[in-house]
Design an enzyme around this catalytic site. Structure first.
Site, short mmCIF file in Angstrom:
data_model
loop_
_atom_site.label_atom_id
_atom_site.label_comp_id
_atom_site.label_asym_id
_atom_site.label_seq_id
_atom_site.Cartn_x
_atom_site.Cartn_y
_atom_site.Cartn_z
CE1 TYR A 107 34.73 43.36 42.64
CE2 TYR A 107 36.61 43.69 41.19
CZ TYR A 107 35.82 42.86 41.96
OH TYR A 107 36.14 41.53 42.04
CE1 TYR A 146 39.95 42.38 38.62
CE2 TYR A 146 37.66 41.69 38.67
CZ TYR A 146 38.90 41.79 39.29
OH TYR A 146 39.07 41.30 40.55
NE ARG A 156 41.77 36.95 39.29
CZ ARG A 156 41.04 36.62 40.36
NH1 ARG A 156 40.64 37.55 41.19
NH2 ARG A 156 40.72 35.36 40.61
CG HIS A 159 36.48 36.78 40.40
ND1 HIS A 159 37.09 37.43 39.34
CD2 HIS A 159 36.63 37.60 41.47
CE1 HIS A 159 37.58 38.59 39.76
NE2 HIS A 159 37.30 38.72 41.06
CG HIS A 161 35.80 38.82 45.63
ND1 HIS A 161 37.12 38.58 45.90
CD2 HIS A 161 35.78 39.48 44.45
CE1 HIS A 161 37.87 39.08 44.92
NE2 HIS A 161 37.08 39.64 44.03
#
Ligand SMILES: [Fe+2]
Length: 241
Positions: A107, A146, A156, A159, A161
């Site tokens: 991120y 990640y 995870r 995905h 959000h």
């Protein structure tokens, strides 16, 4: 002015519980007391209303909206679908905001210390508004998986959000979408807080080869179903009136 019809009640058995020890963060942050229902005022039930004029041209294009030299790196995809209510009525003018990791699973955020590099041409945020028939789309890079600290190092699945705003401030849904066929989905402690496999399946975007763009983008379909308002059930109009 007429009073808005009552919203259909949330089915709490369908949603994950607040306390789910397999997802460690919920142990401390889940409510310890019974939930209270709050009275809603007219301003909460009727505003804000979003208009297309509020969006910039590249808001729905995460491949280009942060790029300064070249485009973002990774698997180019288009996400699209329809926003519906429980009676299958299309929901126009719904604001959909998205945020995600880059192709390496990193991120653009100060608290993200994962070793995967940042992509100088990828910011990871975008937004769009559903059209008259509830359809929406945005273009992006498929995010990478990640690791995170939960039980040692969990991973995870890929995905994105999402925050979804309806026609009023109290109509906000925050969730995550996943990608069909990702072997990390059934291993994810956050996914596994959801008890019903049918509910998990509704969070999985389906590969949509009929709408891919040749030599450019794969396409995934992700429909979003929101709670509707109560209405009379007609046998000849099962989707509602
Ligand atoms: Fe995430």
């Amino acid at each position: 002015m007429t009073t808005p019809a009552e919203l259909m009640r949330r089915d709490r058995a369908w949603h994950p519980p607040g306390y789910a020890p397999g997802y460690k963060s919920t142990i401390l942050r889940s409510p310890k007391r019974a939930l209270l229902g709050l009275e809603q005022s007219m301003s909460e039930l009727t505003g804000p209303v979003f208009g297309h004029s509020m969006l910039d041209e590249l808001d729905d294009d995460l491949i280009a909206n942060y790029a300064t030299e070249g485009e973002a790196i990774g698997e180019r995809i288009i996400m699209h679908g329809q926003v519906l209510d429980e009676n299958a009525r299309p929901q126009p003018d719904v604001l959909i905001e998205v945020w995600q990791a880059n192709a390496g699973g990193r991120y653009r955020h100060l608290n993200d210390g994962y070793m995967a590099p940042l992509d100088p041409n990828f910011g990871g945020c975008g937004r769009c508004i559903s059209d008259d028939q509830g359809y929406y789309h945005f273009r992006t890079i498929r995010p990478g998986p990640y690791p995170w600290r939960n039980n040692g190092s969990d991973w995870r699945p890929s995905h994105i959000h999402l925050s979804i705003f309806g026609t009023s401030f109290t109509q906000r849904l925050v969730t995550q979408l996943y990608f069909e066929g990702d072997p990390l989905i059934p291993l994810c402690p956050i996914v596994n807080t959801i008890a019903d496999p049918a509910a998990i399946d509704m969070l999985v975007a389906k590969l949509d080869m009929a709408n891919m763009v040749p030599f450019d983008c794969l396409t995934y379909r992700f429909d979003i179903v929101l709670r509707g308002r109560r209405s009379t059930f007609f046998e000849n109009r099962r989707e509602g009136n």
